[in-house]
Design an enzyme around this catalytic site. Sequence first.
Site, PDB file in Angstrom:
ATOM      1  N   ASP A  23     -25.609 -34.564 -22.288  1.00 42.74           N
ATOM      2  CA  ASP A  23     -25.692 -34.199 -23.693  1.00 42.74           C
ATOM      3  C   ASP A  23     -24.456 -33.411 -24.115  1.00 42.74           C
ATOM      4  OD1 ASP A  23     -26.771 -34.011 -26.211  1.00 42.74           O
ATOM      5  OD2 ASP A  23     -28.127 -32.359 -25.719  1.00 42.74           O
ATOM      6  N   ASN A  71     -32.315 -43.784 -29.044  1.00 43.43           N
ATOM      7  CA  ASN A  71     -30.940 -43.825 -29.522  1.00 43.43           C
ATOM      8  C   ASN A  71     -30.656 -44.973 -30.484  1.00 43.43           C
ATOM      9  OD1 ASN A  71     -29.429 -42.558 -26.433  1.00 43.43           O
ATOM     10  ND2 ASN A  71     -30.052 -41.467 -28.288  1.00 43.43           N
TER      11      ASN A  71
END
Length: 243
Positions: A23, A71
């Site tokens: 991330d 996503n």
Amino acid sequence: MATAAIPQAVPAVLPRHVAIIMDGNGRWAAARRLPRAMGHRAGVEAVRTVTRAARAMGIEALTLYAFSSENWRRPAEEIGGLMKLLKLFIRNDLAELVREDVRLRVLGDYRRFPEDVVALIDDALTRTAGNRGPILAIALNYGAQAELVAAAQSLAARAADGSLDPTTIDAEAIEAQLETHDLPPLDLLIRTSGEQRLSNFLLWQAAYAELLFVDTLWPDFGAEALASAVDAFGRRQRRYGGL
């Protein structure tokens, strides 16, 4: 960008299986006033550095959360850029994975990706299938809740047709249906960028894993950061509910 040298010392207590929620690519780019795509490109370099470091340390399995089932909510342009980077990584790094005896695994329904990406992934899986060295598992279009639903449906179908006694279903039976069934138990789960949540990643497998949340953005997470995380793992006491 992660360019630190691969550490030579092997920690006394080594996790067999490490998973990473990668991330911070976007924030890394924003801090440098760069397009998000540049952050993702730097993130690929970090993948290369960390996978090499993990092999050098002797970690048996490394699982990387590359593209979640959520996503798809991102802009189409960004998703397209991620697909291009995935293709570039496979084309540039497959020969090294084959040479280093790495077995590539994919978790998730990657067949939803464009046909050319699927073809490259299929070829990479085939070419590394016979390897017997460390495992590199990439989570692509993966979601832990969907994985658990699929496991439950599989067991329910067998119970319905009479091939499985439902009273015999236990934790081992569920684990056998998971996509990680042939990987070592998850020992250490790392999330970069300071966020402290699992984001639908390896929820079952993380039941007794050590969790480590670090502030480092993924493109800056290199060999030394991995060594530090493994060292922190070695200092923890794992009781599994006991004393």
